[in-house]
Enzyme design. Structure first.
Site, short mmCIF file in Angstrom:
data_model
loop_
_atom_site.label_atom_id
_atom_site.label_comp_id
_atom_site.label_asym_id
_atom_site.label_seq_id
_atom_site.Cartn_x
_atom_site.Cartn_y
_atom_site.Cartn_z
N LYS A 1 0.83 -1.21 0.00
CA LYS A 1 0.00 0.00 0.00
C LYS A 1 0.87 1.28 0.00
O LYS A 1 2.08 1.21 0.29
CB LYS A 1 -0.93 -0.03 1.23
CG LYS A 1 -1.96 -1.17 1.20
CD LYS A 1 -2.91 -1.07 2.39
CE LYS A 1 -3.98 -2.16 2.36
NZ LYS A 1 -4.93 -2.02 3.49
N ASN B 1 -1.90 0.36 7.09
CA ASN B 1 -1.47 -0.96 7.55
C ASN B 1 -0.63 -1.74 6.55
O ASN B 1 -0.60 -2.97 6.55
CB ASN B 1 -2.66 -1.78 8.05
CG ASN B 1 -3.68 -2.08 6.98
OD1 ASN B 1 -3.54 -1.63 5.85
ND2 ASN B 1 -4.69 -2.85 7.32
N HIS C 1 -2.15 -5.39 1.75
CA HIS C 1 -3.46 -6.06 1.61
C HIS C 1 -3.23 -7.56 1.43
O HIS C 1 -2.22 -7.98 0.88
CB HIS C 1 -4.19 -5.52 0.37
CG HIS C 1 -5.40 -6.33 0.00
ND1 HIS C 1 -6.60 -6.20 0.65
CD2 HIS C 1 -5.56 -7.33 -0.93
CE1 HIS C 1 -7.47 -7.06 0.13
NE2 HIS C 1 -6.87 -7.75 -0.83
N GLU D 1 -9.84 -10.97 -7.07
CA GLU D 1 -9.00 -9.78 -6.92
C GLU D 1 -7.81 -9.79 -7.89
O GLU D 1 -7.42 -8.75 -8.42
CB GLU D 1 -8.52 -9.66 -5.47
CG GLU D 1 -9.66 -9.36 -4.50
CD GLU D 1 -9.22 -9.30 -3.05
OE1 GLU D 1 -8.03 -9.54 -2.75
OE2 GLU D 1 -10.07 -8.99 -2.19
N ARG E 1 -2.09 -14.25 5.00
CA ARG E 1 -2.71 -13.52 6.11
C ARG E 1 -1.93 -13.73 7.42
O ARG E 1 -1.86 -12.84 8.25
CB ARG E 1 -4.19 -13.88 6.24
CG ARG E 1 -5.01 -13.30 5.07
CD ARG E 1 -6.50 -13.32 5.30
NE ARG E 1 -6.93 -12.34 6.28
CZ ARG E 1 -7.34 -11.10 5.99
NH1 ARG E 1 -7.33 -10.64 4.75
NH2 ARG E 1 -7.76 -10.30 6.95
N TYR F 1 -12.67 -2.03 -3.15
CA TYR F 1 -13.18 -2.09 -1.77
C TYR F 1 -14.70 -1.95 -1.72
O TYR F 1 -15.24 -1.51 -0.71
CB TYR F 1 -12.51 -1.01 -0.92
CG TYR F 1 -11.10 -1.39 -0.49
CD1 TYR F 1 -10.88 -2.47 0.36
CD2 TYR F 1 -9.99 -0.67 -0.93
CE1 TYR F 1 -9.60 -2.83 0.76
CE2 TYR F 1 -8.70 -1.02 -0.52
CZ TYR F 1 -8.52 -2.10 0.32
OH TYR F 1 -7.26 -2.45 0.73
P1 GDP Z 1 -8.10 -6.70 6.08
O1 GDP Z 1 -8.78 -7.84 5.37
O2 GDP Z 1 -7.23 -7.15 7.21
O3 GDP Z 1 -7.38 -5.78 5.14
O4 GDP Z 1 -9.24 -5.83 6.78
P2 GDP Z 1 -10.72 -5.41 6.35
O5 GDP Z 1 -11.19 -6.21 5.17
O6 GDP Z 1 -11.55 -5.41 7.58
O7 GDP Z 1 -10.57 -3.89 5.91
C1 GDP Z 1 -10.01 -3.56 4.65
C2 GDP Z 1 -9.09 -2.40 4.83
O8 GDP Z 1 -9.87 -1.26 5.21
C3 GDP Z 1 -8.06 -2.54 5.95
O9 GDP Z 1 -6.90 -3.23 5.53
C4 GDP Z 1 -7.75 -1.10 6.28
O10 GDP Z 1 -6.81 -0.56 5.36
C5 GDP Z 1 -9.08 -0.42 6.03
N1 GDP Z 1 -9.79 -0.17 7.29
C6 GDP Z 1 -10.46 -1.06 8.07
N2 GDP Z 1 -10.98 -0.45 9.16
C7 GDP Z 1 -10.64 0.86 9.06
C8 GDP Z 1 -10.87 2.01 9.88
O11 GDP Z 1 -11.52 1.96 10.92
N3 GDP Z 1 -10.34 3.20 9.44
C9 GDP Z 1 -9.64 3.31 8.27
N4 GDP Z 1 -9.14 4.49 7.89
N5 GDP Z 1 -9.39 2.23 7.48
C10 GDP Z 1 -9.87 1.03 7.87
#
Ligand code: GDP
Length: 135
Positions: free
Chosen positions: A9, A112, A115, A126, A85, A49
């Site tokens: 990212k 973070n 992805h 994807e 993961r 997303y």
């Molecule tokens: P992942 O599968 O671990 O990437 O997590 P998720 O599918 O729950 O969320 C997708 C992405 O959305 C995450 O990797 C973060 O970059 C972003 N994200 C999730 N929760 C938050 C939040 O509360 N705030 C912000 N700014 N980004 C978030």
């Protein structure tokens, strides 16, 4: 063999961590099937997303993903989705296990570092989202 999609990212790209993350990918036994550097358009990030469209953080997430270059990789390995993961760690880098990519290179849930696809099916969907059409 299974496919997963990884994205380095904009935060980790900006911080100069791309090379270290690619080294880690290789040392964890993934075969890099496809890889490209790009800057996401708003439309492409929103599409990627789409499942999060109704979430309060959606526009912040899209803005972040469009804020700079990414490196997108389609990775192949036995058990690729779960393995990747495990290697990247929890969504929130502060909760990610020591030594994971998010613990090493991430800052917070928004920033973070990387992805990873969340299922075998999404790994293929994807990867096709970025690599089906050849440049
Ligand atoms: P992942 O599968 O671990 O990437 O997590 P998720 O599918 O729950 O969320 C997708 C992405 O959305 C995450 O990797 C973060 O970059 C972003 N994200 C999730 N929760 C938050 C939040 O509360 N705030 C912000 N700014 N980004 C978030």
């Amino acid at each position: 063999m299974e496919i997963t999609l990884a994205i380095i990212k904009p935060d980790s790209y900006r911080n100069g961590d791309t090379g270290k993350i690619i080294d880690r990918i290789i040392s964890e036994g993934f075969n890099i099937k496809e890889m490209k550097q790009l800057r996401l358009s708003k439309e492409k990030a929103e599409g990627f997303y789409n499942v999060h469209r109704e979430r309060p953080f959606f526009s912040e997430l899209v803005d972040f993903m469009c804020s700079g270059n990414c490196v997108v990789l389609s990775l192949e390995r036995e058990n690729a989705v779960d393995k990747w993961r495990t290697v990247i760690g929890a969504t929130n880098p502060e909760e990610a296990e020591e030594g994971t990519i998010r613990a090493l290179y991430g800052t917070d849930t928004g920033n973070n570092a990387v992805h990873g696809s969340d299922s075998s099916e999404n790994g293929i969907i994807e990867s096709n989202y970025f690599f089906l059409k050849r440049d």
